[in-house]
Design an enzyme around this catalytic site. Structure first.
Site, PDB file in Angstrom:
ATOM      1  N   LYS A  13     -71.850  13.863  27.297  1.00 50.15           N
ATOM      2  CA  LYS A  13     -72.601  15.082  26.913  1.00 50.15           C
ATOM      3  C   LYS A  13     -73.796  14.690  26.061  1.00 50.15           C
ATOM      4  O   LYS A  13     -73.793  13.644  25.394  1.00 50.15           O
ATOM      5  CB  LYS A  13     -71.719  16.063  26.161  1.00 50.15           C
ATOM      6  CG  LYS A  13     -71.085  15.563  24.853  1.00 50.15           C
ATOM      7  CD  LYS A  13     -71.955  15.644  23.611  1.00 50.15           C
ATOM      8  CE  LYS A  13     -71.272  15.140  22.357  1.00 50.15           C
ATOM      9  NZ  LYS A  13     -72.161  14.933  21.200  1.00 50.15           N
ATOM     10  N   ASP A 138     -65.378  17.862  20.476  1.00 49.21           N
ATOM     11  CA  ASP A 138     -66.116  17.814  21.744  1.00 49.21           C
ATOM     12  C   ASP A 138     -65.190  17.926  22.960  1.00 49.21           C
ATOM     13  O   ASP A 138     -65.656  18.112  24.080  1.00 49.21           O
ATOM     14  CB  ASP A 138     -66.887  16.487  21.870  1.00 49.21           C
ATOM     15  CG  ASP A 138     -68.007  16.378  20.838  1.00 49.21           C
ATOM     16  OD1 ASP A 138     -68.506  17.429  20.392  1.00 49.21           O
ATOM     17  OD2 ASP A 138     -68.375  15.238  20.503  1.00 49.21           O
TER      18      ASP A 138
END
Ligand code: C5P
Length: 293
Positions: A13, A138
């Protein structure tokens, strides 16, 4: 016969926007972030036809298996799904550790997605998200197949968004890492006299085009991290001078990324010494689980 092994590209990401909000009593911070997944991945394979519980990793030194987030993800999944199997996890690491690209979290998210595809009784999305959140901030996003999402809280509240058209991304790996705990501490210290921050609300309507994303792109970690590592500012400037539409630190760093409207230049002038440049792109769909046998 049902499959007992599967693999998945655990895609990294970047944070297109990241605001660190109020600090809670317990020391953790609330945040608001716009996550995008990129075409840069570790390869994760899990086999369940075993009584052992093992993790092998190539490409990076990741410490004891039992403490690895991917190993803990598998243990948590087996316990929650009441599926007392062994597992053999193998990870080919490409995403650098302590780089702000969510590598360890992407591996853990991949293990959860793989096991849910192999389990005789899959867990609900909500249960999977709860398991993911216990592993790290995350992981809830990286355990979904959303290419773009807003997240709030400590990262556990995830709103998947329609993907944006794919854009070229240039990743700059600086020759040092940043520990997330340090970066949060630097923020807390710099705000000692200002503990409360008004919520920053990104509106989904503002981010349905790259123009809107470019306007609100931001990262609260940049100021305190650049104070300790000025090379990051040099890297951001080099990407902007090379025509990047957006250049930012990802997460708490140390990776700096640039997003390009058209083709990025083959080289950049003025990058800090020791910077490794890797080309990637944003995703419109996230890699699916591949059943192996
Ligand atoms: O999630 P992780 O254990 O990697 O976080 C490391 C440290 O970073 C925490 O102990 C906390 O001090 C800080 N942190 C925070 N707010 C968050 C996430 C982490 O202050 N949302």
């Amino acid at each position: 016969m049902t499959a007992s092994a599967a693999s998945l590209e655990a895609q990294a990401k970047i944070n297109l926007a990241l605001r660190i909000l109020a600090r809670e009593e317990g020391g953790y911070h609330q945040l608001e972030t716009l996550f995008a997944r990129i075409d840069f991945a570790d390869t994760v394979r899990v086999a369940t036809d075993t009584h052992l519980r093992e993790l092998q990793c190539s490409g990076a030194e990741v410490g004891p298996a039992e403490q690895n987030l991917a190993f803990r993800a598998a243990e948590a999944f087996m316990a929650e799904a009441l599926w007392p199997r062994g597992f053999q996890i193998s990870i080919e690491k490409r995403i650098p550790v302590r780089s702000g690209l969510g590598g360890g979290s992407a591996d853990a998210g991949a293990v959860l997605r793989i096991l849910n595809a192999l389990a005789p009784t899959p867990l609900s999305d909500a249960t999977l998200a709860t398991l993911a959140f216990r592993l790290g901030a995350d992981v809830p996003f990286l355990a979904t197949n959303a290419p773009l999402a807003l997240a709030w809280g400590r990262g556990e509240r995830v709103l998947a968004l329609n993907s944006l058209p794919a854009r070229e991304v240039v990743l700059c790996f600086l020759p040092f890492g940043v520990a997330t705990a340090d970066a949060f501490r630097w923020i807390a210290e710099s705000r000692a006299d200002e503990p409360l921050r008004a919520p920053a609300l990104i509106r989904a309507a503002d981010i349905d085009r790259w123009d809107g994303v470019a306007r609100l792109s931001h990262n609260d970690f940049e100021t305190p991290v650049i104070q300790r590592h000025p090379e990051i500012a040099t890297c951001l400037e080099a990407l902007m001078a090379g025509g990047a539409r957006v250049a930012r630190l990802s997460g708490s760093g140390s990776t700096v990324f640039g997003i390009f409207e058209r083709r990025s230049p083959a080289t950049f002038q003025g990058l800090p010494e020791g910077t490794r440049v890797v080309g990637s792109r944003t995703l419109t769909t996230v890699a699916p689980v591949r059943l192996l046998d």
